[in-house]
Scaffold this motif. Structure first.
Motif: not given
Length: 230
Positions: A1-28
């Motif tokens: 853990m980070n040793g601070a008085k807060r939670p350990y934060v993990v940013c978990h995402m599914v971006p495109s190769l160019d960093g976009r995150i609006v998946t509408t229209g991707w047809k995954l």
């Protein structure tokens, strides 16, 4: 853990190769969502956090009634439950979500508000058994919010799954400990759509990262894990 008085934060995402995150229209394929959930579970997080718009389908729709006794409600945190195995957290500064209950699939709901929300809305949340914490008078102090989540609910690890602005705000405040991205085999190219981190106009808060691991997953996904250098 980070040793601070807060939670350990993990940013978990599914971006495109160019960093976009609006998946509408991707047809995954559906397997992508399955891989996202499977990789998320490996973190054994106590809670997950998203913004108001993303939370709306989970919250449902209920009516916020006017109170019969309009006495002021103090702007103090309301803790409906402290012993949940997992928590679903919504950043909803203006109090727009109309919750049908205080749980999402057995996960206790916590909503993060500013003090400007009306009393009727606070009474509504209490009646639904939804916990709430205040993050500031008119704007959210994210560091303060995280410290409350740790202190009041014992949350030690948090999955941040927000939009570009929320992720960007956490990045700017240096509150992300780890970045987990499943890079989708898509080149989006949509100008003006949200990206993984949208902190502010112009030059953003550059953060240096250290690669922890990389792994090819089903559907040509590439799972990259980084830790923030401090």
């Amino acid at each position: 853990m980070n040793g601070a008085k807060r939670p350990y934060v993990v940013c978990h995402m599914v971006p495109s190769l160019d960093g976009r995150i609006v998946t509408t229209g991707w047809k995954l394929p559906p397997s992508v969502l399955g891989e996202y959930e499977r990789t998320a579970q490996t973190f054994n997080a106590d809670a997950w956090m998203i913004g108001r718009i993303s939370m709306e389908p989970y919250a449902g729709k209920a009516r916020v009634p006017s109170r019969q006794v309009p006495h002021p409600i103090p702007r103090t945190d309301f803790i409906a439950r402290r012993d949940a195995e997992s928590y679903a957290i919504a950043l909803d500064p203006s109090g727009k979500l109309t919750w049908k209950s205080g749980a999402i699939d057995e996960e206790h709901v916590i909503t993060v508000l500013t003090e400007q929300v009306p009393d009727d809305y606070l009474a509504f949340l209490q009646s639904k058994g939804v916990s709430y914490v205040f993050g500031g008078k008119t704007e959210l102090n994210l560091k303060r919010v995280l410290e409350k989540l740790r202190k009041e609910f014992g949350i030690r690890k948090l999955l941040l799954e927000g939009g570009g602005k929320i992720n960007g705000s956490f990045l700017a405040a240096d509150l992300i400990d780890e970045l987990s991205v499943l890079v989708a085999p898509i080149a989006d190219g949509a100008i003006g759509t949200p990206s993984l981190f949208d902190a502010k106009e112009g030059k953003g808060p550059a953060r240096h990262l250290k690669l922890v691991s990389f792994e090819k997953r089903k559907g040509d996904l590439l799972w990259l894990r980084y830790k923030l250098k401090r």
